[in-house]
Each structure stands twice: as structure tokens, then as C-alpha cells.
Design a protein around this motif. Sequence first.
Motif, PDB file in Angstrom:
ATOM      1  N   PHE A   1       0.803  -1.220   0.000  1.00 58.91           N
ATOM      2  CA  PHE A   1       0.000   0.000   0.000  1.00 58.91           C
ATOM      3  C   PHE A   1       0.838   1.274   0.000  1.00 58.91           C
ATOM      4  O   PHE A   1       0.290   2.367   0.077  1.00 58.91           O
ATOM      5  CB  PHE A   1      -0.934   0.019   1.224  1.00 58.91           C
ATOM      6  CG  PHE A   1      -2.008  -1.032   1.175  1.00 58.91           C
ATOM      7  CD1 PHE A   1      -3.149  -0.841   0.416  1.00 58.91           C
ATOM      8  CD2 PHE A   1      -1.866  -2.211   1.886  1.00 58.91           C
ATOM      9  CE1 PHE A   1      -4.139  -1.813   0.365  1.00 58.91           C
ATOM     10  CE2 PHE A   1      -2.846  -3.188   1.848  1.00 58.91           C
ATOM     11  CZ  PHE A   1      -3.992  -2.983   1.074  1.00 58.91           C
ATOM     12  N   GLY A   2       2.170   1.136  -0.065  1.00 60.08           N
ATOM     13  CA  GLY A   2       3.044   2.296  -0.066  1.00 60.08           C
ATOM     14  C   GLY A   2       3.243   2.871  -1.454  1.00 60.08           C
ATOM     15  O   GLY A   2       2.502   2.578  -2.391  1.00 60.08           O
ATOM     16  N   PRO A   3       4.269   3.705  -1.606  1.00 58.74           N
ATOM     17  CA  PRO A   3       4.526   4.377  -2.892  1.00 58.74           C
ATOM     18  C   PRO A   3       4.720   3.417  -4.062  1.00 58.74           C
ATOM     19  O   PRO A   3       4.477   3.789  -5.214  1.00 58.74           O
ATOM     20  CB  PRO A   3       5.806   5.180  -2.616  1.00 58.74           C
ATOM     21  CG  PRO A   3       5.820   5.376  -1.132  1.00 58.74           C
ATOM     22  CD  PRO A   3       5.214   4.140  -0.560  1.00 58.74           C
ATOM     23  N   MET A   4       5.190   2.188  -3.788  1.00 56.51           N
ATOM     24  CA  MET A   4       5.455   1.233  -4.867  1.00 56.51           C
ATOM     25  C   MET A   4       4.281   0.282  -5.097  1.00 56.51           C
ATOM     26  O   MET A   4       4.436  -0.754  -5.728  1.00 56.51           O
ATOM     27  CB  MET A   4       6.709   0.424  -4.533  1.00 56.51           C
ATOM     28  CG  MET A   4       7.957   1.268  -4.369  1.00 56.51           C
ATOM     29  SD  MET A   4       8.367   2.184  -5.866  1.00 56.51           S
ATOM     30  CE  MET A   4       8.820   0.821  -6.944  1.00 56.51           C
ATOM     31  N   LYS A   5       3.092   0.630  -4.584  1.00 57.24           N
ATOM     32  CA  LYS A   5       1.972  -0.311  -4.653  1.00 57.24           C
ATOM     33  C   LYS A   5       1.542  -0.622  -6.087  1.00 57.24           C
ATOM     34  O   LYS A   5       0.963  -1.676  -6.348  1.00 57.24           O
ATOM     35  CB  LYS A   5       0.775   0.235  -3.884  1.00 57.24           C
ATOM     36  CG  LYS A   5       0.171   1.519  -4.464  1.00 57.24           C
ATOM     37  CD  LYS A   5      -1.002   1.978  -3.615  1.00 57.24           C
ATOM     38  CE  LYS A   5      -1.607   3.265  -4.176  1.00 57.24           C
ATOM     39  NZ  LYS A   5      -2.751   3.726  -3.353  1.00 57.24           N
TER      40      LYS A   5
END
Length: 365
Positions: free
Chosen positions: A223-227
Motif C-alpha cells: 500500500f506504499g509508494p510502490m503499490k
Amino acid sequence: MSFAGVSLIRDGRLCPSAPAINDAGAAGGYHLLVVEGYSRTKADAPHGHHVESGPFRVGGYLWFLKYYPNGSSSARPGSTSASLILAQDVEKPVKAQFVMSFIGQSDKQESTYIGLTEVCEFPCKSAGMSYLNFMSRDEFEYSEHLKDDGFTLRCDVLVLDAKVTGAASPFVTVPPPDMQRHFTDLLKDEEGADVTFEVGGETIAAHRCVLAARSRVFKAELFGPMKESTAAGHTIHVEDMEPQVFRAMLEFIYNDSEPEIDHKDDDEDAMWQWQHLLAAADRYDMQRLKLICEDKLCGFIEVNSTAAILSLAEQHCCDGLKKACYAFLGTLGNLRAVAATDGFDDLIRNHPSVMKELIAMLAPF
């Protein structure tokens, strides 16, 4: 002590019977574990494996018993062992005292006490206290406690900070929480799975919300920036991990229980799996699983394994496991034997801080 139910183990399996969750309705109560077919149970449960009682309630808390026919680890193969386990989440540690005993018949109050613990703290769900050397297996098999290939174990529990508001109703039996079973079924059936991992050439499906709720690393990954790279339809490749280790970690994520390590009575393979599971727990920041692995690996510390286990403990900042290794090395004879093994030179070369700690520890010598 008030009666808190009975569990029947027949040929190594918990049998359906009258509800074992009877509430003692007081701060103190006792539960009976009746084992029939002791020989079969002993043959089917290798070192470190156990059978469990049904849940029971004493002092307002849920508990269950673990019985180890062949010892709680490979380090204690000649002893039977028993543990009292807290079976629910708690806001603060539960203080309790307990007694394990054998009785001749399940309907009698008299019992032969094996030992009395000091006041113990059960800090969280699945925390337990054991009699590691409950009784020599040979002594037990020739004792009067084993009759017709069966016996009855009694556990008396006194909860010092009981949350009892009154006796339980005789008309209503509240079943134990079963959320873990539902989540385990969810993983097994893959219903609603929305993330796929490729581990060692195998494809494993899971649920991103469950993973994110249990691991900050999974939360950042899913769910972070690389999701975007982990969105539905994309497969996440997990490097440097065996499929069975990843599956064991997932099972813990979904059911919050000690993973079942299938090692077919191969202690070396069991140690390997616990080592790799510890590394996986550290990798995904799952501290409780990491501590479970540390605790298990303490039972494998011996001359030929200490260097590898100490190296693992140093690499993954496992203070408890390191202390257990140093306690083993505190005997000069053990230290000399370990120093002669092939892995000791690698340990000192890769982790020079260990040598400094060993020198400080052995200064009195």
C-alpha cells in the motif's frame, strides 16, 4: 478448586465430547486431560510435538493444555512435558499459579502433585509455562499413573488478577473465539485472494489487507509508494526464501499460532526450518513470530549447532537466543568442543564482536 471441564485425547486426537469450556466461575479451577491410547500418542508425536486439550475458562480467562509425550524439544527426548497456555488476547499480563498432577480416576479429587510453580506472568495470547522435565518417560511408564494404556492429568490454575464477576450460567455455553479458523480457511481456499507471490518457483495466493494488518513491511510493499508494482495481476517475486518457509509464515499471519514444522523426526531439518523462519520473520518485521523461532532454536543448542545458531542470532539481533548460546558456552568443556567445529572459525571471522563478548564472558577463567 472448581471444576473447569475435561478433554479426552484418544489415540493422539482430541475427541468431541461435552464442552470443555465449562467456566469454573471463580479465580481458581482445575481441568482434566484424559489420555487414552498412550502408546499410539507417543508413537505419533515425535520430539517437540504435542497434543492439545480443549479450551477451558478459569478466572475469567481462556486456557488450554499442551502435552508432549516425547519431550518439548529434541534436547529432552527422555521426558514427558506439559504446558499451560493462555488462549486469548489480554490488555496486560495475567498473573497465575498452577499445579500439574496425575490422578487415578477422572472423577476423583485426589491427585499426586508433580510440582508447584511460582507466580507466573502470561503476557499475551499463546504465552505458556511448562514443566520442561515433567517426569522421566521411563519412570512414568513404570508408575501407577499409567493404567490400561491411559492416564489422567489434572491442572489446577489460580489466577491472581481474576476478572470474575459471578458464576457462569448453567444454561448458556459461550464457545471459544474461532476467528483464527475462519482466517485459516480463507488462506487455504484462496477465496478473495488479491495478491500473488512467486517463491522458489511456486505460486502462492494471499490477501493484501490481511498481510498489511500483520506486517509493516507488507503494508509498505502493498500500500506504499510502490503499490502499483504489486497491483492485482502482478506477481511479487520473493527471493532467497523456500516455499515451505513462506507458507509457514503465512499460516502464522492468518492464525497467530505457533507454526507446525513438518520435519518427519529429522532434527537437523527442523532446526533448518526454524532458522529460515526466523530470518523471514525478521525480514517482514514480525516480532512475535521471531521470538517463537528464538525459543524453539534454544532447544537445538548443542556442540555442532551452536556456531550456526549464534551466527544467526548475531545477524538478526536475537538477544535471548544469544544469551542461550553464551550460557551453553559458559562451560569451558562446551566452549572447547564448539571451538573445534568447522563453523566456529566462520563465526569469529564474520562476527568479530562475538569474540569480544566471549572474552568478556570468560574473563573469570
